[in-house]
Enzyme design. Structure first.
Site, PDB file in Angstrom:
ATOM      1  N   GLU A  84      -9.724  -2.221   5.411  1.00  0.00           N
ATOM      2  CA  GLU A  84     -10.332  -1.901   6.701  1.00  0.00           C
ATOM      3  C   GLU A  84     -11.547  -2.789   6.959  1.00  0.00           C
ATOM      4  O   GLU A  84     -12.060  -3.429   6.037  1.00  0.00           O
ATOM      5  CB  GLU A  84     -10.745  -0.429   6.694  1.00  0.00           C
ATOM      6  CG  GLU A  84      -9.602   0.546   6.424  1.00  0.00           C
ATOM      7  CD  GLU A  84      -8.666   0.731   7.613  1.00  0.00           C
ATOM      8  OE1 GLU A  84      -8.530  -0.210   8.425  1.00  0.00           O
ATOM      9  OE2 GLU A  84      -8.066   1.809   7.731  1.00  0.00           O
ATOM     10  N   HIS A  97      -7.264  -5.374  10.124  1.00  0.00           N
ATOM     11  CA  HIS A  97      -7.084  -5.056   8.699  1.00  0.00           C
ATOM     12  C   HIS A  97      -5.779  -5.625   8.181  1.00  0.00           C
ATOM     13  O   HIS A  97      -4.787  -5.676   8.901  1.00  0.00           O
ATOM     14  CB  HIS A  97      -7.179  -3.546   8.428  1.00  0.00           C
ATOM     15  CG  HIS A  97      -6.039  -2.731   8.948  1.00  0.00           C
ATOM     16  ND1 HIS A  97      -6.214  -1.518   9.576  1.00  0.00           N
ATOM     17  CD2 HIS A  97      -4.689  -2.924   8.929  1.00  0.00           C
ATOM     18  CE1 HIS A  97      -5.039  -1.011   9.903  1.00  0.00           C
ATOM     19  NE2 HIS A  97      -4.091  -1.850   9.536  1.00  0.00           N
ATOM     20  N   ASP A 123       0.821  -1.207   0.000  1.00  0.00           N
ATOM     21  CA  ASP A 123       0.000   0.000   0.000  1.00  0.00           C
ATOM     22  C   ASP A 123       0.860   1.265   0.000  1.00  0.00           C
ATOM     23  O   ASP A 123       2.075   1.207   0.174  1.00  0.00           O
ATOM     24  CB  ASP A 123      -0.962   0.003   1.205  1.00  0.00           C
ATOM     25  CG  ASP A 123      -0.308  -0.535   2.475  1.00  0.00           C
ATOM     26  OD1 ASP A 123       0.928  -0.483   2.575  1.00  0.00           O
ATOM     27  OD2 ASP A 123      -1.042  -1.004   3.364  1.00  0.00           O
ATOM     28  N   ASP A 155      -7.467  -3.727  14.440  1.00  0.00           N
ATOM     29  CA  ASP A 155      -8.846  -3.995  13.996  1.00  0.00           C
ATOM     30  C   ASP A 155      -8.894  -5.110  12.949  1.00  0.00           C
ATOM     31  O   ASP A 155      -9.907  -5.313  12.296  1.00  0.00           O
ATOM     32  CB  ASP A 155      -9.492  -2.712  13.447  1.00  0.00           C
ATOM     33  CG  ASP A 155      -8.768  -2.156  12.218  1.00  0.00           C
ATOM     34  OD1 ASP A 155      -7.767  -2.775  11.773  1.00  0.00           O
ATOM     35  OD2 ASP A 155      -9.207  -1.118  11.692  1.00  0.00           O
TER      36      ASP A 155
HETATM   37  P1  PGA Z   1       2.083  -1.809  12.541  1.00  0.00           P
HETATM   38  O1  PGA Z   1       0.950  -1.575  11.437  1.00  0.00           O
HETATM   39  O2  PGA Z   1       2.992  -2.862  12.000  1.00  0.00           O
HETATM   40  O3  PGA Z   1       2.758  -0.471  12.648  1.00  0.00           O
HETATM   41  O4  PGA Z   1       1.394  -2.225  13.788  1.00  0.00           O
HETATM   42  C1  PGA Z   1       0.387  -2.678  10.809  1.00  0.00           C
HETATM   43  C2  PGA Z   1      -0.873  -2.277  10.086  1.00  0.00           C
HETATM   44  O5  PGA Z   1      -1.569  -1.359  10.551  1.00  0.00           O
HETATM   45  O6  PGA Z   1      -1.186  -2.902   9.070  1.00  0.00           O
END
Ligand code: PGA
Length: 292
Positions: free
Chosen positions: A166, A161, A90, A159
């Site tokens: 999302e 995702h 992304d 959450d």
């Molecule tokens: P993080 O983010 O590795 O910084 O926890 C992961 C994500 O939100 O996909």
């Protein structure tokens, strides 16, 4: 016959659909396990000019330790990215490419510039493209042109995702423009001086379907704040409100986590998977060609 099947399940041959949960004591060990696994997969694939290894990659704080280890293996001469093509999950929309928090910057500073990958083979969505839809379609086309993704490495949010898919995203979604959930914007504010107004609210992201098409998926989950998401990912049913749960139906998924991330799992789930760690650890044993 039954015993034979059980054995195949445990060892996980190329033919056997399998979901693994690999539990390490802490973040550092989980990162190292993931890096060793990626390293072994690339070496065993034996990539060359006519046979590139295609790797899907995440950003975020979770994969940071894994990238550090991969760089280490490269520097000691065990691992080359010369014949590796990468596709990132992304990128923010509207953030200048050279902004320190863009995913372009993250990938170049934390990984690509330290290894021998050809920059032309490192694909990251352009969140400043004039036509964002066309950019997403082109990204999918490039993945297909590269004969699909061999191993997609991902992280998840609290959450559930995966990439920026999302809660509520379609489980057959493809690369597209997404508006970010408030939880994600809040979580990302730490990278933008805690100032919500500076956090991008939109991103281009691969879809759940894009990741599902990979021949293998490895998802890194560490920290107690991800424990509920891991529980939703593996102990409850497939549910588009927890997009990572889709990978229960992928033929080859490995969840790599630390102890803290298992806090919401049943004791019997944790005991079972810890009890077969000796099998999982065979996958990361040094190969003959490596300096131990
Ligand atoms: P993080 O983010 O590795 O910084 O926890 C992961 C994500 O939100 O996909």
């Amino acid at each position: 016959m039954y015993l034979c099947r059980l054995y195949l399940y445990a060892v996980g041959t190329e033919l056997t659909p399998i979901m693994r949960l690999v539990i390490l004591d802490d973040y550092a060990l989980a990162s190292e396990w993931a890096a060793k696994y990626i390293c072994n997969r690339i070496i065993q694939y034996n990539p060359g000019p006519d046979k590139y290894f295609t790797l899907g990659l995440p950003t975020g704080s979770t994969p940071f330790g894994c990238y550090k280890k991969l760089i280490e293996y490269h520097k000691r001469g065990d691992l080359s990215f010369k014949y590796v093509k990468t596709f990132n999950m992304d990128e923010y929309v509207g953030l200048p490419r050279d902004h320190p928090e863009s995913y372009h910057s993250y990938m170049w500073n934390n990984f690509f510039k330290h290894v021998d990958i050809d920059p032309n083979n490192a694909h990251i969505l352009d969140g400043n493209a004039a036509d964002l839809q066309a950019e997403c379609e082109e990204f999918e086309r490039k993945i297909q042109e590269a004969d699909g993704i061999e191993l997609f490495v991902g992280g998840i949010g609290p959450d559930g995702h995966i990439a920026f898919n999302e809660p509520g995203s379609s489980l057959v979604s493809r690369t597209r423009l997404k508006t970010l959930a408030m939880d994600t914007i809040l979580a990302n504010a730490k990278y933008f001086d805690g100032d919500l107004s500076k956090v991008p609210t939109m991103a281009l992201t691969v879809g759940v379907g894009t990741v599902m098409d990979a021949r293998e998926v490895m998802i890194l989950i560490t920290g107690a704040h991800k424990a509920f998401a891991l529980y939703k990912a593996i102990e409850e049913g497939v549910n588009h409100m927890w997009t990572v749960s889709a990978f229960q139906q992928h033929p080859r998924t490995i969840f790599v986590c630390d102890e803290d991330a298992t806090l919401e799992l049943r004791v019997k789930t944790v005991k079972y998977f810890k009890g077969i760690m000796h099998v999982h650890n065979k996958l990361v044993e040094p190969l003959h060609s490596m300096k131990n």
